[in-house]
Design an enzyme around this catalytic site. Structure first.
Site, mmCIF file in Angstrom:
data_model
loop_
_atom_site.group_PDB
_atom_site.id
_atom_site.type_symbol
_atom_site.label_atom_id
_atom_site.label_comp_id
_atom_site.label_asym_id
_atom_site.label_seq_id
_atom_site.Cartn_x
_atom_site.Cartn_y
_atom_site.Cartn_z
ATOM 1 N N ARG A 35 0.824 -1.222 0.000
ATOM 2 C CA ARG A 35 0.000 0.000 0.000
ATOM 3 C C ARG A 35 0.853 1.265 0.000
ATOM 4 N NH1 ARG A 35 -4.944 -2.018 3.953
ATOM 5 N NH2 ARG A 35 -6.092 -2.973 2.250
ATOM 6 N N LYS A 197 -20.382 -17.618 -1.333
ATOM 7 C CA LYS A 197 -21.838 -17.493 -1.246
ATOM 8 C C LYS A 197 -22.481 -16.619 -2.316
ATOM 9 C CE LYS A 197 -22.195 -18.213 3.697
ATOM 10 N NZ LYS A 197 -22.433 -17.590 4.984
ATOM 11 N N GLY A 353 -12.887 -8.237 -2.209
ATOM 12 C CA GLY A 353 -12.809 -9.296 -1.200
ATOM 13 C C GLY A 353 -11.449 -9.956 -1.160
ATOM 14 N N GLY A 376 -13.506 -3.938 -0.118
ATOM 15 C CA GLY A 376 -14.899 -3.483 0.017
ATOM 16 C C GLY A 376 -15.254 -2.418 -1.000
HETATM 17 P P1 AMP Z 1 -15.573 -14.767 -1.099
HETATM 18 O O1 AMP Z 1 -15.006 -14.029 0.087
HETATM 19 O O2 AMP Z 1 -17.039 -14.772 -1.187
HETATM 20 O O3 AMP Z 1 -14.873 -14.388 -2.394
HETATM 21 O O4 AMP Z 1 -15.257 -16.302 -0.836
HETATM 22 C C1 AMP Z 1 -13.952 -16.786 -0.752
HETATM 23 C C2 AMP Z 1 -13.994 -18.128 -0.083
HETATM 24 O O5 AMP Z 1 -14.794 -19.043 -0.817
HETATM 25 C C3 AMP Z 1 -12.639 -18.770 0.038
HETATM 26 O O6 AMP Z 1 -12.264 -18.756 1.372
HETATM 27 C C4 AMP Z 1 -12.863 -20.192 -0.483
HETATM 28 O O7 AMP Z 1 -12.280 -21.171 0.356
HETATM 29 C C5 AMP Z 1 -14.360 -20.328 -0.483
HETATM 30 N N1 AMP Z 1 -14.817 -21.339 -1.455
HETATM 31 C C6 AMP Z 1 -14.582 -21.384 -2.763
HETATM 32 N N2 AMP Z 1 -15.104 -22.485 -3.322
HETATM 33 C C7 AMP Z 1 -15.700 -23.177 -2.334
HETATM 34 C C8 AMP Z 1 -16.419 -24.427 -2.277
HETATM 35 N N3 AMP Z 1 -16.610 -25.169 -3.376
HETATM 36 N N4 AMP Z 1 -16.895 -24.808 -1.070
HETATM 37 C C9 AMP Z 1 -16.693 -24.071 0.019
HETATM 38 N N5 AMP Z 1 -16.027 -22.890 0.026
HETATM 39 C C10 AMP Z 1 -15.538 -22.449 -1.130
#
Ligand code: AMP
Length: 395
Positions: A35, A197, A353, A376
């Site tokens: 940064r 999610k 993220g 964010g």
């Molecule tokens: P996000 O912060 O929403 O971008 O999610 C990132 C997280 O999603 C990471 O920590 C990954 O381990 C998790 N992730 C990715 N694919 C899967 C999966 N098939 N099952 C469970 N967690 C997952």
């Protein structure tokens, strides 16, 4: 859009909001100076113009003035990175800060103590913003990481610099990169959305359907879409209450002529563990006791074809549980494909993220066109929101 290149800083004091919220170890040493390095071009341009720089930032989440969050800890690292001596003001406002700012000569740098030692920073207090504004002639915002916050130093302060406010190099580059994907990108435009999610990405998906030609959905989100369409997903992660939403997204995409690409196969495991037994399964035929933790080989090949067709690529979120070595392959393969497309002339933006962590971990940082510095702030931009820190400069 006014940037530092629209001003001559000769004999001017630039009050610059930077994002020096860097990680520190137990000995209060900076463990990642990215940064600081990102703010360097802005600072050097102002110094070379014959101006001086007053740097303001937050560090961590202090409750009042706590020494462990003092920006004093980072002075030597800032000096190393910039190659210039850095003066320090014990308080970011008041007599001592004003005296230090007044005594600053062209070519010199003053770092102010942590803005968040004052609660007024986060509450966006006008009086506090005005006190800060007394320190400089021109306000420069170069902190994308906090541009989605209407804090005193990121947003409120701008009103005290009518016609004397602008974006630093870094923030300007962030805005240009987002615009390249959302507004001016050469077609076909692709967004890859992975991660855990659907619920955390839904606003992005809805906003982005109007901007892209192709949408790759991967990671844990996959299974909500697959189950909604009648597939068997075993013990894979799923948000049952978002299945209607998933079907709605598929319908909207069709209406808008956006091609959605989901994994067709997965690396399934019999436990959420790097040591679990694994096998390749069709995405919609996962038996109970098994869960999909990464994209399978056919999916990786399909995604490669899609990526290579596209001229503008946005990547947010991993394709699997990349933190575990045995389930990082899909994310690495996608990174390789995007790197190859970039090398052949596509514009690629990674951000939001955790994506940046994955990109850095696997060494793709210099193989994509741009890696965003704001988690964010990037997510909110992709959701189509106007960030208050950016709006305050444009007003
Ligand atoms: P996000 O912060 O929403 O971008 O999610 C990132 C997280 O999603 C990471 O920590 C990954 O381990 C998790 N992730 C990715 N694919 C899967 C999966 N098939 N099952 C469970 N967690 C997952």
């Amino acid at each position: 859009m006014k940037t530092i290149n629209d001003f001559d800083f000769n004999n001017k004091k630039a009050l610059i909001r930077v994002d020096f919220n860097v990680p520190l170890n137990d000995q209060f040493q900076v463990t990642d100076a990215t940064r600081i390095l990102s703010a360097k071009p802005t600072i050097i341009k102002i110094l070379e113009d014959g101006g001086s720089c007053i740097l303001m930032s937050h560090l961590g989440r202090p409750k009042g003035a706590q020494d462990e969050f003092s920006l004093r800890h980072i002075i030597s690292k800032v000096e190393d990175v910039l190659g210039v001596e850095v003066k320090f003001a014990e308080n970011c406002i008041g007599a001592s800060a004003e005296e230090a700012a007044n005594n600053l000569n062209p070519g010199e740098i003053l770092l102010l103590e942590n803005l968040r030692f004052h609660d007024e920073e986060k509450s966006g207090d006008k009086g506090f913003a005005e006190a800060l504004s007394k320190l400089g002639h021109i306000y420069v915002n170069d902190a994308f990481g906090t541009a989605h916050r209407a804090h005193a130093s990121t947003t409120i302060i701008a009103q005290f610099f009518p016609n004397k406010k602008c974006f630093g190099n870094l923030l300007a580059k962030e805005i240009e990169s987002i615009d390249k994907v959302m507004k001016t990108g050469e077609k076909p435009v692709l967004a890859v959305l992975g991660g855990a999610k659907v619920s955390s990405k839904i606003t992005i998906i809805e906003n982005i359907l109007d901007k892209v030609d192709h949408l790759i959905i991967g990671g844990g989100m996959t299974f909500t879409f697959v189950k909604a369409q009648g597939g068997s997903i075993g013990d894979s992660i799923c948000e049952d209450d978002k299945m209607d939403l998933a079907l709605d997204i598929i319908k909207k995409a069709k209406a808008k002529n956006v091609q959605i690409h989901l994994p067709v196969d997965v690396i399934a495991a019999n436990a959420f563990s790097n040591d679990a037994e694994t096998k390749v399964l069709e995405v919609a035929q996962i038996p109970n006791g098994w869960q999909g933790l990464d994209a399978g080989p056919k999916s990786i090949a399909n995604f490669h074809q899609v990526v290579m067709q596209c001229k503008t690529i946005l990547w947010n979120g991993p394709l699997g549980v990349f933190e575990m070595e045995n389930f990082a392959n899909g994310t690495i393969a996608l990174g390789d494909s995007i790197a190859e497309a970039t090398n052949q002339g596509a514009f690629s933006l990674v951000g939001g993220g955790d994506s940046v962590a994955a990109v850095k971990q696997f060494g793709f940082e210099n193989k994509v066109s741009y890696v965003s510095t704001g988690g964010g702030a990037m997510l909110e931009s992709l959701e189509g929101k106007t960030l208050p820190g950016i709006a305050a400069i444009l007003e």
